[in-house]
Motif scaffolding. Structure first.
Motif, mmCIF file in Angstrom:
data_model
loop_
_atom_site.group_PDB
_atom_site.id
_atom_site.type_symbol
_atom_site.label_atom_id
_atom_site.label_comp_id
_atom_site.label_asym_id
_atom_site.label_seq_id
_atom_site.Cartn_x
_atom_site.Cartn_y
_atom_site.Cartn_z
ATOM 1 N N SER A 1 -6.185 -7.222 -6.341
ATOM 2 C CA SER A 1 -5.829 -5.839 -6.641
ATOM 3 C C SER A 1 -6.550 -5.353 -7.887
ATOM 4 O O SER A 1 -7.071 -6.143 -8.680
ATOM 5 C CB SER A 1 -4.321 -5.713 -6.849
ATOM 6 O OG SER A 1 -3.906 -6.502 -7.939
ATOM 7 N N HIS B 1 -3.984 -0.733 -6.872
ATOM 8 C CA HIS B 1 -4.624 -0.667 -5.560
ATOM 9 C C HIS B 1 -4.846 -2.090 -5.060
ATOM 10 O O HIS B 1 -5.592 -2.862 -5.665
ATOM 11 C CB HIS B 1 -5.952 0.070 -5.584
ATOM 12 C CG HIS B 1 -6.649 0.020 -4.263
ATOM 13 N ND1 HIS B 1 -6.079 0.492 -3.099
ATOM 14 C CD2 HIS B 1 -7.840 -0.502 -3.912
ATOM 15 C CE1 HIS B 1 -6.900 0.282 -2.094
ATOM 16 N NE2 HIS B 1 -7.977 -0.332 -2.557
ATOM 17 N N LYS C 1 -6.555 -4.462 -2.777
ATOM 18 C CA LYS C 1 -7.833 -4.410 -2.086
ATOM 19 C C LYS C 1 -7.873 -5.285 -0.832
ATOM 20 O O LYS C 1 -8.424 -4.883 0.185
ATOM 21 C CB LYS C 1 -8.948 -4.812 -3.036
ATOM 22 C CG LYS C 1 -9.055 -3.866 -4.237
ATOM 23 C CD LYS C 1 -10.010 -4.370 -5.269
ATOM 24 C CE LYS C 1 -11.432 -4.141 -4.802
ATOM 25 N NZ LYS C 1 -12.420 -4.448 -5.863
ATOM 26 N N GLU D 1 1.944 1.545 -3.799
ATOM 27 C CA GLU D 1 1.054 1.113 -4.889
ATOM 28 C C GLU D 1 0.718 2.224 -5.887
ATOM 29 O O GLU D 1 0.580 1.965 -7.075
ATOM 30 C CB GLU D 1 -0.233 0.498 -4.322
ATOM 31 C CG GLU D 1 -1.129 1.485 -3.628
ATOM 32 C CD GLU D 1 -2.395 0.875 -3.062
ATOM 33 O OE1 GLU D 1 -2.537 -0.368 -3.017
ATOM 34 O OE2 GLU D 1 -3.276 1.664 -2.658
ATOM 35 N N ASN D 2 0.600 3.450 -5.426
ATOM 36 C CA ASN D 2 0.234 4.552 -6.318
ATOM 37 C C ASN D 2 1.271 4.810 -7.404
ATOM 38 O O ASN D 2 0.946 5.346 -8.457
ATOM 39 C CB ASN D 2 -0.003 5.837 -5.522
ATOM 40 C CG ASN D 2 -1.269 5.775 -4.712
ATOM 41 O OD1 ASN D 2 -2.178 5.017 -5.022
ATOM 42 N ND2 ASN D 2 -1.324 6.578 -3.659
ATOM 43 N N LEU E 1 0.818 -1.214 0.000
ATOM 44 C CA LEU E 1 0.000 0.000 0.000
ATOM 45 C C LEU E 1 0.854 1.267 0.000
ATOM 46 O O LEU E 1 0.471 2.274 -0.602
ATOM 47 C CB LEU E 1 -0.933 0.019 1.213
ATOM 48 C CG LEU E 1 -2.006 -1.067 1.266
ATOM 49 C CD1 LEU E 1 -2.824 -0.923 2.561
ATOM 50 C CD2 LEU E 1 -2.910 -1.044 0.055
#
Length: 82
Positions: free
Chosen positions: A53, A36, A38, A30-31, A27
């Motif tokens: 994801s 993303h 989940k 991830e950007n 997390l």
């Protein structure tokens, strides 16, 4: 955004805290790949971990996992859900 399920093997004995830490590592970055993560599931007895994801590609998912220190053994597209 496409969804992916990835599989990690060899994590026998993983604890809830270790799973949480690995998920947090994903997390945190991830950007950078427009991914993303989940949810994650683990079976400590078999050592298998699954991650769901959303991402532009399977390769993007794998790059994040590799950078977070836990390369996936498999990454599968999930084109159909109900």
């Amino acid at each position: 955004m496409p969804q992916f399920m990835d599989v990690h093997r060899g994590m026998r004995g993983i604890t809830a805290d270790e799973l949480h830490s690995a998920h947090q590592a994903d997390l945190a970055i991830e950007n950078e790949e427009s991914v993303h993560f989940k949810q994650a599931w683990a079976d400590p007895d078999s050592g298998i971990v699954y991650c769901l994801s959303e991402a532009p590609s399977a390769e993007a998912v794998q790059r994040i996992h590799e950078r977070a220190g836990h390369k996936a053994d498999e990454v599968h597209a999930v084109p159909l859900t109900i």
